[in-house]
Design a protein around this motif. Structure first.
Motif, PDB file in Angstrom:
ATOM      1  N   LEU A 184       1.306  -1.218   0.057  1.00  0.00           N
ATOM      2  CA  LEU A 184       0.031  -0.027   0.105  1.00  0.00           C
ATOM      3  C   LEU A 184       0.786   1.179   0.474  1.00  0.00           C
ATOM      4  O   LEU A 184       0.251   1.841   0.099  1.00  0.00           O
ATOM      5  CB  LEU A 184      -0.928   0.274   1.501  1.00  0.00           C
ATOM      6  CG  LEU A 184      -1.617  -1.089   1.634  1.00  0.00           C
ATOM      7  CD1 LEU A 184      -2.848  -1.409   2.690  1.00  0.00           C
ATOM      8  CD2 LEU A 184      -2.222  -1.299   0.152  1.00  0.00           C
ATOM      9  N   ALA A 185       2.076   1.201   0.659  1.00  0.00           N
ATOM     10  CA  ALA A 185       3.246   2.303   1.043  1.00  0.00           C
ATOM     11  C   ALA A 185       3.438   2.262  -0.921  1.00  0.00           C
ATOM     12  O   ALA A 185       3.796   3.432  -1.550  1.00  0.00           O
ATOM     13  CB  ALA A 185       4.041   1.874   1.732  1.00  0.00           C
ATOM     14  N   ALA A 186       3.500   1.302  -1.999  1.00  0.00           N
ATOM     15  CA  ALA A 186       4.135   1.474  -3.116  1.00  0.00           C
ATOM     16  C   ALA A 186       2.433   2.036  -3.716  1.00  0.00           C
ATOM     17  O   ALA A 186       3.031   3.105  -4.719  1.00  0.00           O
ATOM     18  CB  ALA A 186       4.743  -0.137  -3.513  1.00  0.00           C
ATOM     19  N   VAL A 187       2.109   2.008  -3.360  1.00  0.00           N
ATOM     20  CA  VAL A 187       0.264   2.326  -3.631  1.00  0.00           C
ATOM     21  C   VAL A 187       1.061   3.721  -4.060  1.00  0.00           C
ATOM     22  O   VAL A 187       0.604   4.644  -4.712  1.00  0.00           O
ATOM     23  CB  VAL A 187      -0.500   1.644  -4.004  1.00  0.00           C
ATOM     24  CG1 VAL A 187      -2.104   2.312  -4.353  1.00  0.00           C
ATOM     25  CG2 VAL A 187      -0.540  -0.007  -4.445  1.00  0.00           C
ATOM     26  N   ARG A 188       1.139   4.553  -2.800  1.00  0.00           N
ATOM     27  CA  ARG A 188       0.578   5.734  -2.311  1.00  0.00           C
ATOM     28  C   ARG A 188       1.804   6.348  -2.737  1.00  0.00           C
ATOM     29  O   ARG A 188       1.834   7.216  -3.127  1.00  0.00           O
ATOM     30  CB  ARG A 188       0.701   5.761  -0.861  1.00  0.00           C
ATOM     31  CG  ARG A 188       0.348   7.195  -0.602  1.00  0.00           C
ATOM     32  CD  ARG A 188       0.458   7.413   1.077  1.00  0.00           C
ATOM     33  NE  ARG A 188       1.768   7.186   1.544  1.00  0.00           N
ATOM     34  CZ  ARG A 188       1.917   5.483   2.162  1.00  0.00           C
ATOM     35  NH1 ARG A 188       0.974   4.430   2.419  1.00  0.00           N
ATOM     36  NH2 ARG A 188       2.699   5.800   2.647  1.00  0.00           N
ATOM     37  N   ALA A 189       2.800   6.021  -3.281  1.00  0.00           N
ATOM     38  CA  ALA A 189       3.990   6.789  -4.277  1.00  0.00           C
ATOM     39  C   ALA A 189       3.818   6.336  -5.531  1.00  0.00           C
ATOM     40  O   ALA A 189       5.115   7.355  -5.997  1.00  0.00           O
ATOM     41  CB  ALA A 189       5.662   6.048  -3.852  1.00  0.00           C
ATOM     42  N   LEU A 246      -8.023  -0.525 -17.232  1.00  0.00           N
ATOM     43  CA  LEU A 246      -6.756  -0.989 -16.393  1.00  0.00           C
ATOM     44  C   LEU A 246      -7.191  -2.774 -16.793  1.00  0.00           C
ATOM     45  O   LEU A 246      -7.107  -3.164 -15.840  1.00  0.00           O
ATOM     46  CB  LEU A 246      -6.306  -0.231 -15.088  1.00  0.00           C
ATOM     47  CG  LEU A 246      -6.536   1.587 -14.722  1.00  0.00           C
ATOM     48  CD1 LEU A 246      -5.778   1.195 -14.090  1.00  0.00           C
ATOM     49  CD2 LEU A 246      -4.947   1.217 -16.180  1.00  0.00           C
ATOM     50  N   THR A 247      -6.417  -2.592 -17.373  1.00  0.00           N
ATOM     51  CA  THR A 247      -5.927  -4.434 -17.376  1.00  0.00           C
ATOM     52  C   THR A 247      -4.633  -5.021 -16.539  1.00  0.00           C
ATOM     53  O   THR A 247      -4.825  -6.482 -15.870  1.00  0.00           O
ATOM     54  CB  THR A 247      -6.302  -4.986 -18.453  1.00  0.00           C
ATOM     55  OG1 THR A 247      -4.103  -4.411 -19.085  1.00  0.00           O
ATOM     56  CG2 THR A 247      -7.033  -4.542 -19.379  1.00  0.00           C
ATOM     57  N   THR A 248      -3.392  -4.170 -16.549  1.00  0.00           N
ATOM     58  CA  THR A 248      -2.670  -4.246 -15.351  1.00  0.00           C
ATOM     59  C   THR A 248      -2.787  -3.534 -14.254  1.00  0.00           C
ATOM     60  O   THR A 248      -2.394  -1.956 -14.881  1.00  0.00           O
ATOM     61  CB  THR A 248      -1.746  -4.904 -15.794  1.00  0.00           C
ATOM     62  OG1 THR A 248      -0.307  -5.327 -15.677  1.00  0.00           O
ATOM     63  CG2 THR A 248      -1.011  -3.652 -16.965  1.00  0.00           C
ATOM     64  N   LEU A 249      -1.899  -2.847 -13.729  1.00  0.00           N
ATOM     65  CA  LEU A 249      -1.523  -2.409 -12.833  1.00  0.00           C
ATOM     66  C   LEU A 249       0.217  -1.850 -12.842  1.00  0.00           C
ATOM     67  O   LEU A 249       0.922  -2.197 -13.450  1.00  0.00           O
ATOM     68  CB  LEU A 249      -1.122  -2.492 -11.341  1.00  0.00           C
ATOM     69  CG  LEU A 249      -2.348  -3.102 -10.678  1.00  0.00           C
ATOM     70  CD1 LEU A 249      -2.114  -3.682  -9.064  1.00  0.00           C
ATOM     71  CD2 LEU A 249      -2.989  -2.499 -10.655  1.00  0.00           C
ATOM     72  N   PRO A 250       0.497  -0.323 -12.375  1.00  0.00           N
ATOM     73  CA  PRO A 250       2.002  -0.411 -13.031  1.00  0.00           C
ATOM     74  C   PRO A 250       2.899  -0.845 -12.525  1.00  0.00           C
ATOM     75  O   PRO A 250       2.992  -1.778 -12.163  1.00  0.00           O
ATOM     76  CB  PRO A 250       1.899   1.133 -12.581  1.00  0.00           C
ATOM     77  CG  PRO A 250       0.738   1.895 -11.614  1.00  0.00           C
ATOM     78  CD  PRO A 250      -0.222   0.197 -11.823  1.00  0.00           C
ATOM     79  N   LEU A 304      -2.073   6.391  -7.903  1.00  0.00           N
ATOM     80  CA  LEU A 304      -3.045   5.233  -7.699  1.00  0.00           C
ATOM     81  C   LEU A 304      -3.964   6.499  -7.290  1.00  0.00           C
ATOM     82  O   LEU A 304      -3.260   6.325  -5.660  1.00  0.00           O
ATOM     83  CB  LEU A 304      -2.599   3.855  -7.718  1.00  0.00           C
ATOM     84  CG  LEU A 304      -1.930   3.486  -9.105  1.00  0.00           C
ATOM     85  CD1 LEU A 304      -1.468   2.784  -8.464  1.00  0.00           C
ATOM     86  CD2 LEU A 304      -2.934   3.507 -10.269  1.00  0.00           C
ATOM     87  N   ASP A 305      -4.902   5.942  -7.144  1.00  0.00           N
ATOM     88  CA  ASP A 305      -6.424   6.327  -5.896  1.00  0.00           C
ATOM     89  C   ASP A 305      -7.183   5.653  -6.205  1.00  0.00           C
ATOM     90  O   ASP A 305      -9.115   5.974  -6.892  1.00  0.00           O
ATOM     91  CB  ASP A 305      -6.490   8.125  -6.902  1.00  0.00           C
ATOM     92  CG  ASP A 305      -7.218   8.647  -5.398  1.00  0.00           C
ATOM     93  OD1 ASP A 305      -7.379   8.149  -3.965  1.00  0.00           O
ATOM     94  OD2 ASP A 305      -8.322   9.377  -5.654  1.00  0.00           O
ATOM     95  N   PRO A 306      -6.986   4.326  -5.368  1.00  0.00           N
ATOM     96  CA  PRO A 306      -8.149   3.501  -5.559  1.00  0.00           C
ATOM     97  C   PRO A 306      -9.572   4.111  -5.201  1.00  0.00           C
ATOM     98  O   PRO A 306      -9.385   4.607  -3.763  1.00  0.00           O
ATOM     99  CB  PRO A 306      -7.520   2.221  -4.862  1.00  0.00           C
ATOM    100  CG  PRO A 306      -5.825   2.589  -4.743  1.00  0.00           C
ATOM    101  CD  PRO A 306      -5.573   3.888  -4.444  1.00  0.00           C
ATOM    102  N   LEU A 307     -10.524   3.312  -5.869  1.00  0.00           N
ATOM    103  CA  LEU A 307     -11.840   4.142  -4.894  1.00  0.00           C
ATOM    104  C   LEU A 307     -12.093   2.786  -4.079  1.00  0.00           C
ATOM    105  O   LEU A 307     -12.704   3.403  -2.527  1.00  0.00           O
ATOM    106  CB  LEU A 307     -12.992   3.066  -5.776  1.00  0.00           C
ATOM    107  CG  LEU A 307     -13.186   4.063  -6.525  1.00  0.00           C
ATOM    108  CD1 LEU A 307     -13.820   3.748  -8.283  1.00  0.00           C
ATOM    109  CD2 LEU A 307     -13.566   5.799  -6.556  1.00  0.00           C
ATOM    110  N   VAL A 308     -11.589   1.674  -3.682  1.00  0.00           N
ATOM    111  CA  VAL A 308     -11.452   0.249  -2.825  1.00  0.00           C
ATOM    112  C   VAL A 308     -10.792   0.021  -2.687  1.00  0.00           C
ATOM    113  O   VAL A 308      -9.939  -0.825  -3.325  1.00  0.00           O
ATOM    114  CB  VAL A 308     -12.761  -0.385  -2.986  1.00  0.00           C
ATOM    115  CG1 VAL A 308     -12.465  -1.281  -2.290  1.00  0.00           C
ATOM    116  CG2 VAL A 308     -14.418   0.229  -2.933  1.00  0.00           C
ATOM    117  N   THR A 309      -9.679  -0.534  -1.323  1.00  0.00           N
ATOM    118  CA  THR A 309      -8.968  -0.864  -1.257  1.00  0.00           C
ATOM    119  C   THR A 309      -9.120  -1.754   0.272  1.00  0.00           C
ATOM    120  O   THR A 309      -9.351  -1.707   1.067  1.00  0.00           O
ATOM    121  CB  THR A 309      -7.578  -0.270  -0.162  1.00  0.00           C
ATOM    122  OG1 THR A 309      -7.656   1.350  -1.657  1.00  0.00           O
ATOM    123  CG2 THR A 309      -6.172  -0.647  -0.329  1.00  0.00           C
ATOM    124  N   ALA A 310      -9.109  -2.965  -0.181  1.00  0.00           N
ATOM    125  CA  ALA A 310      -9.449  -3.894   0.662  1.00  0.00           C
ATOM    126  C   ALA A 310      -9.308  -5.234   1.344  1.00  0.00           C
ATOM    127  O   ALA A 310      -8.526  -4.935   0.294  1.00  0.00           O
ATOM    128  CB  ALA A 310     -10.669  -4.818   0.486  1.00  0.00           C
TER     129      ALA A 310
END
Length: 260
Positions: free
Chosen positions: A19-24, A69-73, A29-35
């Motif tokens: 999640l820290a990598a997503v935030r950076a 998106l079909t894949t993440l960064p 990336l600004d997820p609507l939902v992270t669960a």
């Protein structure tokens, strides 16, 4: 209509590190939902069965993002062991108000959480939860405190029998009007599948909120719910699955706000 992408991820690192990598990520990336993935409530019988039930490692995270998106960064890929995705068109009105709606659902005032209806006082249990009934195993898991405290979000994948979607819509109307809503149940995301990386065949994606696992169990044990479930839901579906998750929050400044 806004296309949203739903990802299930198995991780090679800890959830806070991911999640820290997503935030950076830049652009962010600004997820609507992270669960955090908790467990299956209903497993698929045919569609995506191998993909969903036999990943190389257990699913850890559910991400829902706005955009096709079909894949993440690329920089996140070394942190991911396995991933599955599905894209769905979601009504623009749901997305435009989602952040506020979801915040209020995840952080309700005590007065906004409905009391249990009493159906768990002497519930009838079933051998299996596959028809969205309260199984003995599910009752014991919930009553034993093994699940998350607080609200839960149930990811639903739906495939309708030919000509039976209107039948399912009757279930959806009853859920919103009474059998779900009086237990705090809210279908906060509903979308028509546009493409998927798993096996073809799913028609819709939905994410349902409940104030607690006890509220979810109270619904399953309710005679009012089961009457509608058996009349309008069960017979309309050729396949379905439900995954229980517990949402976490990525704070704008400083770490991850979650018990991970």
């Amino acid at each position: 209509m806004v296309v949203c992408s739903v990802f299930l991820l198995s991780l090679r690192t800890s959830i806070p590190n991911f999640l820290a990598a997503v935030r950076a990520t830049s652009p962010g990336l600004d997820p609507l939902v992270t669960a955090k993935v908790i467990r299956w409530i209903i497993t698929p019988t045919t569609l995506s069965k191998e993909t969903l039930l036999s990943p190389s490692s257990p699913w850890h995270i559910l991400l829902i993002l706005s955009g096709a998106l079909t894949t993440l960064p690329e920089h996140l890929q070394p942190l991911i062991e396995n991933q599955g995705s599905i894209q769905a068109g979601v009504p623009s009105k749901l997305i435009s108000t989602f952040a506020t709606t979801n915040h209020n659902l995840l952080h309700p005032s005590p007065a906004d959480v409905p009391p249990l209806t009493g159906s768990l006082a002497d519930p009838k249990t079933t051998p299996s939860a596959q028809a969205l009934e309260l199984s003995g195993e599910l009752r014991d898991w919930i009553s034993g405190g093994k699940g998350p405290r607080g609200s839960v979000s149930m990811l639903n994948l739906l495939a309708f029998k030919h000509g039976r979607k209107d039948q399912y819509l009757e279930y959806g109307k009853a859920f919103a009007k009474s059998i779900g809503s009086k237990r705090g149940g809210v279908a906060k995301i509903i979308g028509k599948v546009t493409s998927e990386s798993c096996d073809d065949g799913w028609d819709e994606v939905a994410l349902a909120h409940y104030p607690s696992l006890e509220h979810f169990a109270d619904m399953l044990a309710g005679e009012d719910y089961q009457a509608v479930n058996k009349r309008s839901r069960v017979g309309s579906l050729r396949d379905t699955c439900i995954l229980c998750t517990s949402e976490v929050e990525i704070e704008v400044c400083g770490g991850v706000k979650a018990n991970l």
